[in-house]
Write an enzyme that holds these catalytic residues in place. Structure first.
Site, mmCIF file in Angstrom:
data_model
loop_
_atom_site.group_PDB
_atom_site.id
_atom_site.type_symbol
_atom_site.label_atom_id
_atom_site.label_comp_id
_atom_site.label_asym_id
_atom_site.label_seq_id
_atom_site.Cartn_x
_atom_site.Cartn_y
_atom_site.Cartn_z
ATOM 1 N N CYS A 271 44.015 27.717 47.686
ATOM 2 C CA CYS A 271 43.154 27.445 48.845
ATOM 3 C C CYS A 271 43.913 27.149 50.131
ATOM 4 O O CYS A 271 43.858 27.932 51.073
ATOM 5 C CB CYS A 271 42.224 26.273 48.520
ATOM 6 S SG CYS A 271 41.099 26.664 47.185
HETATM 7 N N1 LIG Z 1 40.512 26.943 42.526
HETATM 8 C C1 LIG Z 1 40.039 26.114 43.445
HETATM 9 O O1 LIG Z 1 40.395 24.944 43.498
HETATM 10 C C2 LIG Z 1 39.003 26.586 44.450
HETATM 11 C C3 LIG Z 1 38.276 25.619 45.158
HETATM 12 C C4 LIG Z 1 37.336 26.012 46.070
HETATM 13 C C5 LIG Z 1 37.147 27.379 46.306
HETATM 14 N N2 LIG Z 1 37.875 28.308 45.631
HETATM 15 C C6 LIG Z 1 37.600 29.719 45.906
HETATM 16 O O2 LIG Z 1 36.773 30.224 44.857
HETATM 17 C C7 LIG Z 1 37.093 31.584 44.582
HETATM 18 C C8 LIG Z 1 37.500 31.733 43.127
HETATM 19 O O3 LIG Z 1 38.667 30.970 42.898
HETATM 20 P P1 LIG Z 1 39.179 30.564 41.457
HETATM 21 O O4 LIG Z 1 40.263 29.576 41.656
HETATM 22 O O5 LIG Z 1 38.029 30.233 40.574
HETATM 23 O O6 LIG Z 1 39.819 31.959 40.986
HETATM 24 P P2 LIG Z 1 40.279 32.342 39.503
HETATM 25 O O7 LIG Z 1 41.338 33.369 39.671
HETATM 26 O O8 LIG Z 1 40.541 31.112 38.705
HETATM 27 O O9 LIG Z 1 38.978 33.020 38.880
HETATM 28 C C9 LIG Z 1 38.434 34.190 39.341
HETATM 29 C C10 LIG Z 1 37.867 34.964 38.170
HETATM 30 O O10 LIG Z 1 37.242 36.126 38.683
HETATM 31 C C11 LIG Z 1 37.483 37.195 37.778
HETATM 32 N N3 LIG Z 1 37.268 38.449 38.508
HETATM 33 C C12 LIG Z 1 38.071 39.071 39.396
HETATM 34 N N4 LIG Z 1 37.453 40.172 39.863
HETATM 35 C C13 LIG Z 1 36.254 40.246 39.263
HETATM 36 C C14 LIG Z 1 35.164 41.136 39.351
HETATM 37 N N5 LIG Z 1 35.191 42.183 40.176
HETATM 38 N N6 LIG Z 1 34.100 40.916 38.571
HETATM 39 C C15 LIG Z 1 34.055 39.852 37.739
HETATM 40 N N7 LIG Z 1 35.046 38.956 37.632
HETATM 41 C C16 LIG Z 1 36.126 39.159 38.389
HETATM 42 C C17 LIG Z 1 38.896 36.948 37.314
HETATM 43 O O11 LIG Z 1 39.155 37.620 36.085
HETATM 44 C C18 LIG Z 1 38.910 35.428 37.165
HETATM 45 O O12 LIG Z 1 38.514 35.019 35.880
HETATM 46 C C19 LIG Z 1 38.188 31.954 45.584
HETATM 47 O O13 LIG Z 1 37.597 32.502 46.718
HETATM 48 C C20 LIG Z 1 38.810 30.622 45.923
HETATM 49 O O14 LIG Z 1 39.434 30.638 47.197
HETATM 50 C C21 LIG Z 1 38.787 27.937 44.687
#
Ligand SMILES: NC(=O)c1ccc[n+]([C@@H]2O[C@H](COP(=O)([O-])OP(=O)(O)OC[C@H]3O[C@@H](n4cnc5c(N)ncnc54)[C@H](O)[C@@H]3O)[C@@H](O)[C@H]2O)c1
Length: 432
Positions: A271
Site C-alpha cells: 500500500c
Molecule cells: N494488503 C493490505 O493491507 C491492503 C489494505 C488495504 C487495501 N489493499 C488493496 O486491496 C487490493 C488487494 O490487495 P491484497 O493485499 O488483498 O492483494 P493479494 O495479492 O493478497 O490478493 C489478491 C488476490 O486476487 C487474485 N486475483 C488476481 N487477479 C485476479 C482476477 N482477475 N480474478 C480473480 N482473482 C484475481 C490473486 O490471485 C490474489 O489471491 C489492492 O488494491 C490493495 O492495494 C490492500
C-alpha cells in the site's frame, strides 16, 4: 433494485468476492459470518483449494474460522467466473500494483471487470475495493460493465469502497474499521451501504466513487509523507549528532498537534509505497504536478542505502569491510507480525549488501524462505548460537518473537534500524 436492498437486509442475497488475498478473504469471512451465502472467486486454484479444505494462508485468519464457515455451507470458493451469475453482490479485491515506470497497472482490475461484464445481470451490485486513482470506477469499471448492454443506476448498481484493513493489527479488523462508500448514483450508495451495514460496525457514505477513491489515497499519502518527513529528520539528526528516537519520544508527550511516526529502513507492503503514485499519476494526467508524494517517495526509497551506509561505517569502525563479512538480518517482512515480504525494504538492503560482497543470512519466523532475484536464502532459527560468529546483525523488522536481550548480549555488532534494542545499552549497538 429495492428488491436487492430487501434481499440484503434479510441476508438472502448471495455475495461474491473476486480476489481472495489479504483483503478479500477476511471480507468473505465477514459476509459469511453475517449469514450471507458467500462465494470467493480467485484465479489461484491453490487459494481456492485451501479454503475448501478449511486452511488459511493469511496470518490474521485462523484455519478454524474458514472451516466453520465452509462447514456451515456459508462460504465456498471457485476459479469459475460463471458463479457470478448466481450472485446478487460482487466485491472486487484484486491487486493494483505499479508498473516499473510507477504508472498504475490496472490489468487485474480490468480482467476481473471483464469477467463480471460477461456474467452481469439485472439487479446486481458491483463494488470495487482495490485501491486505485480517483476516477477508476466511473472511467474504467463503469464503461466495461455497461458494455454488457446494462445501464448503471437503472439495471445494476456500482460503487467504490476502499479497503482499510491493516494486516497484523490485533485491535482493528474488517468489522470494526469504518467503511467509506461512494456509489455512482445515490441509490447505488444506498444499496452498497446497506450491504456493509450487515457486517461492518460503521458505514460512512460519501457523494461519489471518486471521493471514496480519494479518501483512501489521502490516508496512505498522509502516511507516506509523514514517514518521509521523519526519515528525513532521522538523516538530519544523524548529521547533527542527535538521537532521533529520543527526540520522537519527547515530542510525543505533547498531547495535541503531534502524531508520532518512526524512521526505518524504508517503506514496504502493498500500500504505502505504491498507492500515492496512483494519485500522483492521475494528478499529472490532469496537469497538476504533485510535490509531496514524489519527495516523500524519494526520501523513503533512499533509506535502504542509508542503512547500508550505517552497516559499512560500523564495520569500518572495527577495521572490517562489508566484503567478506557475515551479516545476519533480523526480520525481513515489511512490518512486524505479517508473513508479507512484498516491497519490503529488507530486500533492497540485502541486495545492496550482497552486491558489496557481504555473506548474508537471516531470521524471520514469518518468512521461511526468500526466493527473489539475487537472494535465495532460508530463515535460520535465532537461538542456535551463530549470532556470536557473524560480523554484524542488522535489525530491519521488530517482530516481537525475537529475543532482543539475547541479540544484544550475543552479537558482536548490531545495527538497529527499529529501536528494538531501546533500553538495552551496549558499545556493540548502533542505532539509525
Ligand atoms: N494488503 C493490505 O493491507 C491492503 C489494505 C488495504 C487495501 N489493499 C488493496 O486491496 C487490493 C488487494 O490487495 P491484497 O493485499 O488483498 O492483494 P493479494 O495479492 O493478497 O490478493 C489478491 C488476490 O486476487 C487474485 N486475483 C488476481 N487477479 C485476479 C482476477 N482477475 N480474478 C480473480 N482473482 C484475481 C490473486 O490471485 C490474489 O489471491 C489492492 O488494491 C490493495 O492495494 C490492500
Amino acid at each position: 433494485m429495492d428488491t436487492l436492498i430487501d434481499a440484503i437486509r434479510r441476508r438472502e442475497a448471495r455475495c461474491g468476492i473476486i480476489g481472495l488475498g489479504y483483503v478479500g478473504l477476511p471480507l468473505a469471512l465477514e459476509f459469511a459470518r453475517a449469514g450471507f451465502r458467500t462465494t470467493g472467486i480467485d484465479v489461484d486454484a491453490k487459494k481456492v483449494d485451501a479454503i475448501l479444505a478449511g486452511r488459511s494462508y493469511i496470518v490474521d485468519v485462523d484455519d478454524a474460522e474458514i472451516a466453520e464457515q465452509v462447514g456451515a455451507g456459508r462460504l465456498t470458493a471457485t476459479t469459475d467466473f460463471g458463479a457470478i451469475e448466481g450472485l446478487e453482490t460482487v466485491n472486487i479485491c484484486v491487486p493494483t500494483p505499479l508498473r516499473k515506470t510507477k504508472d498504475p497497472d490496472l490489468t487485474f482490475v480490468v480482467s476481473a471487470v471483464n469477467e463480471i461484464s460477461r456474467h452481469l445481470r439485472r439487479g446486481q451490485l458491483v463494488i470495487l475495493e482495490s485501491t486505485t486513482y480517483p476516477g477508476t470506477t466511473e472511467e474504467v469499471v463503469q464503461p466495461a460493465l455497461e458494455a454488457s448492454g446494462l445501464e448503471v443506476g437503472r439495471d445494476f448498481c456500482l460503487a467504490f469502497s476502499p479497503e482499510r484493513i491493516d494486516p497484523g493489527n490485533a485491535r482493528y479488523n474488517t468489522r470494526n474499521i469504518p467503511k467509506v462508500v461512494g456509489g455512482v448514483t445515490p441509490h447505488c450508495t444506498e444499496v452498497a451501504k446497506t450491504l456493509y451495514e450487515q457486517c461492518v460496525e460503521k458505514v460512512v457514505p460519501v457523494s461519489s466513487p471518486r471521493v471514496a477513491e480519494m479518501v483512501k489515497l489521502l490516508e496512505n499519502t498522509f502516511r507516506s509523507v509523514n514517514i518521509g518527513l521523519v526519515n528525513e529528520i532521522a538523516l538530519m539528526s544523524h548529521a547533527l549528532g542527535i538521537d532521533v528516537w529520543e527526540v520522537i519520544e519527547a515530542a510525543k508527550t505533547k498531547p495535541f498537534g503531534f502524531m508520532a511516526f518512526y524512521p526505518g529502513p524504508g517503506l514496504g507492503g502493498h500500500c504505502i509505497p505504491i498507492d500515492p503514485f496512483y494519485l500522483s499519476w492521475k494528478a499529472k494526467m490532469n496537469g497538476f504536478e504533485p510535490r509531496f508524494i514524489e519527495l516523500a517517495g524519494h526520501i523513503n526509497e533512499g533509506m535502504p542505502r542509508f542503512v547500508v551506509e550505517k552497516v559499512t561505517d560500523a564495520l569500518n569502525g572495527q577495521q572490517k569491510s562489508v566484503r567478506g563479512s557475515r551479516i545476519h538480518v533480523l526480520g525481513v517482512a515489511y512490518k512486524p507480525g505479517v508473513n508479507d515480504i512484498r516491497e519490503s525494504p529488507a530486500l533492497n538492503v540485502m541486495r545492496l549488501l550482497h552486491d558489496k560482497g557481504a555473506l548474508l543470512s537471516y531470521s524471520d519466523p514469518y518468512i521461511p524462505a526468500i526466493r527473489e532475484e539475487g537472494i535465495e536464502l532460508d530463515s535460520l532459527p535465532l537461538q542456535n548460537g551463530y549470532l556470536g560468529d557473524v560480523e554484524c546483525v542488522v535489525i530491519l523488522t521488530n517482530h516481537r518473537e525475537f529475543d532482543y536481550p539475547y541479540v544484544a548480549r550475543t552479537a558482536r555488532l548490531v545495527v538497529d534500524t527499529r529501536n528494538a534494542l531501546s533500553g538495552i545499552g551496549g558499545d556493540n549497538i548502533v542505532r539509525l
